[in-house]
Each structure stands twice: as structure tokens, then as C-alpha cells.
Design a protein around this motif. Structure first.
Motif, PDB file in Angstrom:
ATOM      1  N   MET A  76      -8.173 -23.427  27.857  1.00 55.77           N
ATOM      2  CA  MET A  76      -8.206 -24.825  28.279  1.00 55.77           C
ATOM      3  C   MET A  76      -9.091 -24.876  29.521  1.00 55.77           C
ATOM      4  O   MET A  76      -8.728 -24.364  30.589  1.00 55.77           O
ATOM      5  N   LEU A  77     -10.250 -25.496  29.418  1.00 54.15           N
ATOM      6  CA  LEU A  77     -11.268 -25.402  30.457  1.00 54.15           C
ATOM      7  C   LEU A  77     -11.150 -26.467  31.536  1.00 54.15           C
ATOM      8  O   LEU A  77     -11.758 -26.333  32.599  1.00 54.15           O
ATOM      9  N   THR A  78     -10.380 -27.506  31.286  1.00 53.30           N
ATOM     10  CA  THR A  78     -10.205 -28.543  32.299  1.00 53.30           C
ATOM     11  C   THR A  78      -8.882 -29.265  32.071  1.00 53.30           C
ATOM     12  O   THR A  78      -8.360 -29.286  30.953  1.00 53.30           O
ATOM     13  N   GLY A  79      -8.340 -29.826  33.139  1.00 50.35           N
ATOM     14  CA  GLY A  79      -7.104 -30.596  33.033  1.00 50.35           C
ATOM     15  C   GLY A  79      -5.858 -29.766  32.844  1.00 50.35           C
ATOM     16  O   GLY A  79      -4.806 -30.295  32.469  1.00 50.35           O
ATOM     17  N   ALA A  80      -5.925 -28.469  33.151  1.00 50.21           N
ATOM     18  CA  ALA A  80      -4.808 -27.574  32.832  1.00 50.21           C
ATOM     19  C   ALA A  80      -3.576 -27.817  33.696  1.00 50.21           C
ATOM     20  O   ALA A  80      -2.449 -27.698  33.225  1.00 50.21           O
ATOM     21  N   LYS A  81      -3.766 -28.141  34.964  1.00 54.46           N
ATOM     22  CA  LYS A  81      -2.597 -28.349  35.820  1.00 54.46           C
ATOM     23  C   LYS A  81      -1.819 -29.585  35.375  1.00 54.46           C
ATOM     24  O   LYS A  81      -0.584 -29.586  35.340  1.00 54.46           O
ATOM     25  N   THR A  82      -2.536 -30.628  35.002  1.00 53.47           N
ATOM     26  CA  THR A  82      -1.871 -31.818  34.462  1.00 53.47           C
ATOM     27  C   THR A  82      -1.149 -31.484  33.164  1.00 53.47           C
ATOM     28  O   THR A  82      -0.014 -31.922  32.935  1.00 53.47           O
ATOM     29  N   ALA A  83      -1.786 -30.691  32.314  1.00 56.44           N
ATOM     30  CA  ALA A  83      -1.163 -30.293  31.048  1.00 56.44           C
ATOM     31  C   ALA A  83       0.096 -29.474  31.291  1.00 56.44           C
ATOM     32  O   ALA A  83       1.083 -29.600  30.555  1.00 56.44           O
ATOM     33  N   ALA A 117       0.147 -13.855  36.289  1.00 51.54           N
ATOM     34  CA  ALA A 117      -1.047 -14.678  36.156  1.00 51.54           C
ATOM     35  C   ALA A 117      -1.999 -14.294  37.281  1.00 51.54           C
ATOM     36  O   ALA A 117      -1.566 -13.894  38.366  1.00 51.54           O
ATOM     37  N   PHE A 118      -3.286 -14.413  37.024  1.00 47.32           N
ATOM     38  CA  PHE A 118      -4.291 -14.114  38.042  1.00 47.32           C
ATOM     39  C   PHE A 118      -5.088 -15.383  38.342  1.00 47.32           C
ATOM     40  O   PHE A 118      -5.726 -15.950  37.450  1.00 47.32           O
ATOM     41  N   LEU A 119      -5.039 -15.820  39.597  1.00 47.13           N
ATOM     42  CA  LEU A 119      -5.840 -16.957  40.023  1.00 47.13           C
ATOM     43  C   LEU A 119      -7.148 -16.426  40.591  1.00 47.13           C
ATOM     44  O   LEU A 119      -7.156 -15.667  41.571  1.00 47.13           O
ATOM     45  N   PHE A 120      -8.251 -16.797  39.963  1.00 48.99           N
ATOM     46  CA  PHE A 120      -9.569 -16.360  40.409  1.00 48.99           C
ATOM     47  C   PHE A 120      -9.989 -17.241  41.583  1.00 48.99           C
ATOM     48  O   PHE A 120     -10.434 -18.363  41.403  1.00 48.99           O
ATOM     49  N   LEU A 180       2.463 -24.177  39.736  1.00 51.52           N
ATOM     50  CA  LEU A 180       2.086 -25.465  40.317  1.00 51.52           C
ATOM     51  C   LEU A 180       1.841 -25.374  41.816  1.00 51.52           C
ATOM     52  O   LEU A 180       1.282 -26.305  42.414  1.00 51.52           O
ATOM     53  N   ASP A 181       2.230 -24.266  42.427  1.00 52.22           N
ATOM     54  CA  ASP A 181       1.976 -24.067  43.856  1.00 52.22           C
ATOM     55  C   ASP A 181       0.515 -23.716  44.131  1.00 52.22           C
ATOM     56  O   ASP A 181       0.117 -23.593  45.291  1.00 52.22           O
ATOM     57  N   HIS A 182      -0.262 -23.553  43.074  1.00 52.49           N
ATOM     58  CA  HIS A 182      -1.651 -23.120  43.217  1.00 52.49           C
ATOM     59  C   HIS A 182      -2.591 -24.159  42.615  1.00 52.49           C
ATOM     60  O   HIS A 182      -2.211 -24.939  41.746  1.00 52.49           O
ATOM     61  N   GLY A 188     -10.973 -22.887  40.363  1.00 53.45           N
ATOM     62  CA  GLY A 188      -9.642 -23.134  39.831  1.00 53.45           C
ATOM     63  C   GLY A 188      -9.421 -22.565  38.451  1.00 53.45           C
ATOM     64  O   GLY A 188      -9.022 -23.283  37.528  1.00 53.45           O
ATOM     65  N   ILE A 189      -9.673 -21.268  38.284  1.00 49.00           N
ATOM     66  CA  ILE A 189      -9.519 -20.601  36.995  1.00 49.00           C
ATOM     67  C   ILE A 189      -8.282 -19.716  37.047  1.00 49.00           C
ATOM     68  O   ILE A 189      -8.154 -18.854  37.908  1.00 49.00           O
ATOM     69  N   LEU A 190      -7.362 -19.941  36.106  1.00 43.78           N
ATOM     70  CA  LEU A 190      -6.100 -19.212  36.075  1.00 43.78           C
ATOM     71  C   LEU A 190      -5.977 -18.450  34.756  1.00 43.78           C
ATOM     72  O   LEU A 190      -5.997 -19.050  33.681  1.00 43.78           O
ATOM     73  N   PHE A 191      -5.822 -17.126  34.845  1.00 45.00           N
ATOM     74  CA  PHE A 191      -5.598 -16.282  33.677  1.00 45.00           C
ATOM     75  C   PHE A 191      -4.088 -16.083  33.550  1.00 45.00           C
ATOM     76  O   PHE A 191      -3.450 -15.566  34.467  1.00 45.00           O
ATOM     77  N   VAL A 192      -3.494 -16.469  32.410  1.00 44.61           N
ATOM     78  CA  VAL A 192      -2.029 -16.533  32.318  1.00 44.61           C
ATOM     79  C   VAL A 192      -1.411 -15.535  31.344  1.00 44.61           C
ATOM     80  O   VAL A 192      -0.191 -15.496  31.198  1.00 44.61           O
ATOM     81  N   GLY A 193      -2.210 -14.722  30.657  1.00 42.38           N
ATOM     82  CA  GLY A 193      -1.622 -13.784  29.709  1.00 42.38           C
ATOM     83  C   GLY A 193      -0.835 -14.512  28.637  1.00 42.38           C
ATOM     84  O   GLY A 193      -1.324 -15.454  28.013  1.00 42.38           O
ATOM     85  N   GLU A 194       0.434 -14.113  28.443  1.00 44.36           N
ATOM     86  CA  GLU A 194       1.285 -14.727  27.426  1.00 44.36           C
ATOM     87  C   GLU A 194       2.352 -15.641  28.024  1.00 44.36           C
ATOM     88  O   GLU A 194       3.281 -16.046  27.327  1.00 44.36           O
TER      89      GLU A 194
END
Length: 212
Positions: A193-200, A128-131, A178-180, A136-142
Motif C-alpha cells: 500500500m503506497l499511500t494512505g496507509a495510516k488512515t487505512a 515492523a521497520f520504519l524507514f 499509530l505512534d509513528h 514514511g515507509i513502514l515494513f510490517v512483515g505479517e
């Protein structure tokens, strides 16, 4: 260059979808305008099989791959514009494609993308790439998929056989994310998912939904 529709997600992030041979669904890639230049993440071809025209006719300086299956059109962008292709070192032996740079866990790429390897995923070097220049934008691939605008799920779990991982192991390893700090989660398939992703993600880990 093709002029397939690009969708703007944030001031500095766009996305588009395109086909990939052998993949039953469309594949999603991203364009990110960074302080150092334009960076691609998992870039697919456009719907007509050509290179995607980037917003403002930007010239990409790099293409970051979350796994080796997502080379997609990265080689074409490298040939056309000379952009460097980045892949995790653990993926090198899985493909004949030669990346320009092989990164390791926690490396900072292009001065603003933190590489977060996710063990026991579908790929040995799933990343995953954290921008870090974004909000707080996270690219997660698959590594995880977006089921709808509020929930996550993990699909195509049969491909965990590539790394001899179990579904339970693959879900447990997602806790590293979750460490990020992130609020948006941008996958290689499905809608972002543009918002609320860490909670999800926390809710998914507490009650995982999977599909074979």
C-alpha cells in the motif's frame, strides 16, 4: 544470481516475490537503497530458487528480518556477499539460524530503520521497520496484510497460537504503529500500500477484518 523481475515502488525501494517451502502464497521481499548502502527486508529467493539479482547489481550490507520465518534467502546473501543478518532478540530461541545481530525494541538499525516490536502477533519478536530516511515507509512483515489498494485485513489468525495470543489482543497491539509517521505500508505478502496507509490502519482498527 537470478534476474526475476523487480518492481520499483519508490526512488530507493524495490520489491520482488518468490516461493517459500510450506507457504501457500508467494512471499515478498524488499531492497532499500539507504545513505549507508543497500539493505534487504525479508528477502525471498527468486522464482527459480536462486538469489535475487539486485537493481544495479548492488551488494547488500544487511538483511533485516521481521520474524524468524523470514530468514528465506538471507543466509544465502550472507554467504555470497558477507551481509549482516538482523533479527529481534525474542526470536533467537525459535530457530537454529544464528543472526549476526539481535536487536531490541526501538533500536535504530543501519542508522535509518526504527525497530517497532508488535507484541501478541504471530511471532514473539514480530517487528515492523520504519524507514526513517524515506517518506514514511513502514515494513510490517505479517503483522497486518493489504486486502486491496485501500483497505487492510489480518489473515492467518490461526498462527496466533504460536504466541498464545487472541485475535483481539493482536489487533489492539497494532495501535503501537499509530505512534509513528508513515504513509506507505509494505507487507511480507500481498501488494504494498503506497499511500494512505495510516488512515487505512485507523479504519481497520475501528472495524477489523480478519481471516482464520
Amino acid at each position: 544470481m537470478a534476474k526475476s523481475l523487480l518492481k520499483q515502488l519508490f526512488d530507493n525501494v524495490w520489491t520482488w516475490e518468490g516461493p517459500e517451502p510450506g507457504c501457500p502464497t508467494l512471499c515478498r521481499g524488499y531492497v532499500v537503497a539507504t545513505p549507508n548502502g543497500t539493505v534487504l527486508v525479508d528477502p525471498p529467493f527468486s522464482s527459480d530458487g536462486k538469489l535475487q539479482e539486485l537493481p544495479g547489481r548492488r551488494i547488500p550490507i544487511a538483511a533485516l528480518l521481521t520474524n524468524h520465518f523470514h530468514i528465506r534467502s538471507a543466509g544465502g546473501f550472507r554467504t555470497e556477499f558477507g551481509c549482516d543478518v538482523y533479527m529481534h532478540a525474542a526470536e533467537e530461541s525459535w530457530t537454529d539460524f544464528r543472526a549476526d545481530h539481535y536487536f531490541s525494541d526501538n533500536d535504530l538499525l543501519q542508522a535509518c530503520f526504527r525497530a517497532i516490536r508488535i507484541p501478541n502477533s504471530n511471532f514473539s519478536g514480530a517487528t515492523a521497520f520504519l524507514f526513517e530516511s524515506g517518506d514514511g515507509i513502514l515494513f510490517v512483515g505479517e503483522a497486518i496484510d493489504v486486502r486491496d489498494s485501500k483497505t487492510l485485513w489480518k489473515i492467518y489468525t490461526r498462527y496466533l497460537a504460536r504466541t498464545c495470543s487472541t485475535v483481539e489482543e493482536s489487533i489492539e497491539e497494532l495501535k503501537v504503529l499509530l505512534d509513528h509517521q508513515f504513509d506507505a505500508l509494505l507487507p511480507a505478502h500481498d501488494e504494498p500500500m503506497l499511500t494512505g496507509a495510516k488512515t487505512a490502519l485507523r479504519e481497520f482498527l475501528a472495524n477489523p477484518i480478519t481471516r482464520y
